[in-house]
Design a protein around this motif. Structure first.
Motif, PDB file in Angstrom:
ATOM      1  N   GLY A   1       1.025  -1.821  -0.031  1.00 53.37           N
ATOM      2  CA  GLY A   1       0.556  -0.171   0.502  1.00 53.37           C
ATOM      3  C   GLY A   1       0.758   1.167   0.068  1.00 53.37           C
ATOM      4  N   ALA A   2       2.438   1.087   0.015  1.00 52.78           N
ATOM      5  CA  ALA A   2       3.265   2.550  -0.384  1.00 52.78           C
ATOM      6  C   ALA A   2       2.536   3.925  -0.335  1.00 52.78           C
ATOM      7  N   CYS A   3       1.879   2.907  -2.871  1.00 55.82           N
ATOM      8  CA  CYS A   3       2.069   3.864  -3.579  1.00 55.82           C
ATOM      9  C   CYS A   3       0.987   5.078  -2.812  1.00 55.82           C
ATOM     10  N   CYS A   4       0.211   4.276  -2.295  1.00 52.17           N
ATOM     11  CA  CYS A   4      -1.413   5.188  -1.956  1.00 52.17           C
ATOM     12  C   CYS A   4      -1.114   5.756  -0.497  1.00 52.17           C
ATOM     13  N   ARG A   5       0.463   5.673  -0.089  1.00 50.84           N
ATOM     14  CA  ARG A   5       0.784   6.051   1.246  1.00 50.84           C
ATOM     15  C   ARG A   5       1.593   7.382   0.956  1.00 50.84           C
ATOM     16  N   ASN A   6       2.163   7.242  -0.257  1.00 50.60           N
ATOM     17  CA  ASN A   6       2.820   8.255  -0.549  1.00 50.60           C
ATOM     18  C   ASN A   6       2.495   9.146  -1.324  1.00 50.60           C
ATOM     19  N   TYR A   7       2.084   9.020  -2.415  1.00 50.49           N
ATOM     20  CA  TYR A   7       1.415  10.597  -3.594  1.00 50.49           C
ATOM     21  C   TYR A   7      -0.211  10.793  -3.458  1.00 50.49           C
TER      22      TYR A   7
ATOM     23  N   ARG B   1      -2.152  15.710   2.722  1.00 51.58           N
ATOM     24  CA  ARG B   1      -2.043  15.934   3.649  1.00 51.58           C
ATOM     25  C   ARG B   1       0.083  15.588   3.760  1.00 51.58           C
ATOM     26  N   HIS B   2      -0.134  15.780   4.774  1.00 50.27           N
ATOM     27  CA  HIS B   2       1.656  13.717   5.346  1.00 50.27           C
ATOM     28  C   HIS B   2       1.100  13.693   6.994  1.00 50.27           C
ATOM     29  N   PRO B   3       0.870  12.876   7.249  1.00 53.95           N
ATOM     30  CA  PRO B   3       1.240  11.841   6.225  1.00 53.95           C
ATOM     31  C   PRO B   3       0.313  11.618   4.849  1.00 53.95           C
ATOM     32  N   VAL B   4       1.003  11.235   3.934  1.00 54.54           N
ATOM     33  CA  VAL B   4      -0.665  10.719   3.008  1.00 54.54           C
ATOM     34  C   VAL B   4      -0.787   9.547   3.222  1.00 54.54           C
ATOM     35  N   ARG B   5      -2.321   9.032   2.976  1.00 55.48           N
ATOM     36  CA  ARG B   5      -2.982   7.888   2.875  1.00 55.48           C
ATOM     37  C   ARG B   5      -4.340   8.395   2.211  1.00 55.48           C
ATOM     38  N   CYS B   6      -4.019   7.622   1.567  1.00 59.71           N
ATOM     39  CA  CYS B   6      -5.731   7.526   0.481  1.00 59.71           C
ATOM     40  C   CYS B   6      -6.440   7.371   1.382  1.00 59.71           C
TER      41      CYS B   6
ATOM     42  N   ASP C   1      10.709   1.843  -6.137  1.00 59.64           N
ATOM     43  CA  ASP C   1      11.125   3.110  -5.403  1.00 59.64           C
ATOM     44  C   ASP C   1      10.661   3.921  -3.851  1.00 59.64           C
ATOM     45  N   THR C   2       9.207   3.923  -4.322  1.00 60.50           N
ATOM     46  CA  THR C   2       8.266   3.674  -2.966  1.00 60.50           C
ATOM     47  C   THR C   2       8.446   2.434  -2.214  1.00 60.50           C
TER      48      THR C   2
END
Ligand code: SF4
Ligand code: SF4
Length: 119
Positions: A12-18, A54-59, A97-98
């Motif tokens: 789930g990193a991409c959904c918590r990064n971008y 926002r940060h931390p990102v989490r869709c 990378d993510t």
């Protein structure tokens, strides 16, 4: 032995990064598939998934899936997700990378062979 779980479901990193942005025409109210309540308009005919501004990102659509195992998660609107999410390439540079940014192990050749697409 338990069934192997797709690497995305322990990531789930991409959904918590971008910042996840897409055309407003992908919103349900505009004839698309993405539930309006899960996104907000950001101007320029663009919408953004709530929680990715926002940060931390989490869709907000990222959903815990404890029945699959500890720490498992996945997209709660998988079939309705935007083109941006559909186009995010599993096991390509951005994915590697993510994962690394979140301290997750590198995907193995077996993972990539077994799972040709994101989950
Ligand atoms: S596409 Fe890559 S970064 Fe995104 S959830 Fe799957 S393994 Fe993680
Ligand atoms: S809509 Fe789904 S795939 Fe897209 S960022 Fe959110 S949880 Fe991830």
């Amino acid at each position: 032995m338990s069934e192997p779980v797709h690497p995305c479901l322990t990531c789930g990193a991409c959904c918590r990064n971008y910042r996840v942005e897409f055309s407003i025409y992908e919103l349900q109210s505009m004839g698309g598939t993405v539930p309006d309540a899960m996104a907000h308009e950001v101007g320029g005919n663009r919408a953004r998934m709530n929680g990715t501004e926002r940060h931390p990102v989490r869709c907000m659509a990222l959903t815990d899936l404890p029945h699959l195992g500890e720490g498992c998660m996945g997209c709660g609107i998988y079939e309705q997700r935007s083109r941006t999410c559909r186009d995010f390439p599993f096991a390509a540079y951005g994915c590697h990378d993510t994962r690394a940014k979140f301290g997750l192990p590198q995907l193995s050749e077996d993972d990539v062979e077994q799972w040709p697409e994101a989950a």
